[in-house]
Design a protein around this motif. Structure first.
Motif: not given
Length: 260
Positions: A210, A195, A224, A200
């Motif tokens: 997602e 991300q 992340q 995003t």
């Protein structure tokens, strides 16, 4: 911390995303970090400011890696920055993170110009950056190349990009043998979907994205940047001293196969 004990690192493409997370993580371990950026000096300064706010040390250095002249400019900038901050030019950790993925994608859509650029930044630049910096990389240091899970799956719309990451895995294995006599470890960390700003934006435009990404992973969250930074920090630390010439998959188990 005494100047002679200060460990140092260069993270390319550290102005945002995974590179920024890696730079912050290494700085948290006490390393002085050279934060490289291609064009966005303000974003790189944000990375430096975040590091210093956390009590770490960093400086920014800019260079466009699509040209060999840019690689040499980066080497000069890193050496000058290290000299100014430590009184020497020794480097302990090199993280080759900077990469571009913007090319034609599909075989029939690729152009020579796009193909050459993605290979110039993703393969040629780290190759010659290592060539130039290996003499100042201290014995016992670490080189970490950021790869991608696309090397073990077939994604037709990322063909040229996947080829560059495959090349870097080969580079990793061979360079590990070259540098091993100096106790320098060389490894690749391969993320899956992570991300960053681009993902995003894509998830905002496609709310079901997602869910689709998580459905293709063993672990139930979108990766992340910090999830990638942790294994890099391990490889760059003394704890990773016996790991070399390998690829660490940091993709949350992306595309392992059917779950049932």
């Amino acid at each position: 911390m005494q100047q002679h004990t200060l460990r140092t690192a260069l993270v390319t493409g550290a102005s945002r995303g995974i590179g920024r997370a890696i730079a912050r993580r290494l700085a948290a371990d006490g390393l002085l970090v050279a934060v490289h950026y291609g064009t966005d000096g303000a974003a790189a300064q944000e990375t430096v400011d975040l590091i210093t706010a956390d009590g770490g040390r960093a400086f920014a250095v800019g260079a466009e890696l699509s040209t060999h002249e840019g690689v040499l400019l980066l080497v000069e900038g890193v050496r000058a920055g290290l000299l100014a901050h430590t009184g020497g030019t020794g480097l302990d950790v090199l993280v080759n993170n900077a990469a571009v993925s913007s090319s034609g994608g599909h075989l029939q859509d690729e152009t020579v110009e796009q193909f050459d650029r993605v290979f110039a930044v993703n393969v040629r630049a780290p190759f010659f950056l290592v060539q130039q910096l290996l003499p100042v990389l201290r014995d016992g240091g670490s080189i970490v190349n950021i790869g991608s899970a696309v090397t073990r799956v077939s994604l037709a719309d990322e063909l040229a990009y996947a080829m560059t990451k495959g090349a870097m895995e080969t580079f990793t294995r061979t360079l590990a043998n070259v540098a091993g006599m100096r106790r320098i470890t060389v490894n690749t960390v391969a993320p899956g979907p992570t991300q960053t700003a681009g993902l995003t934006a894509a998830m905002a435009a496609m709310p079901q994205l997602e869910e689709l990404l998580i459905a293709g992973q063993a672990l139930p969250w979108v990766g992340q940047p910090e999830d990638v930074a942790e294994p890099v920090a391990f490889l760059a630390s003394p704890a990773g001293r016996w790991v070399t010439g390998t690829v660490i998959d940091a993709s949350g188990g992306t595309y392992l196969g059917p779950k049932r």
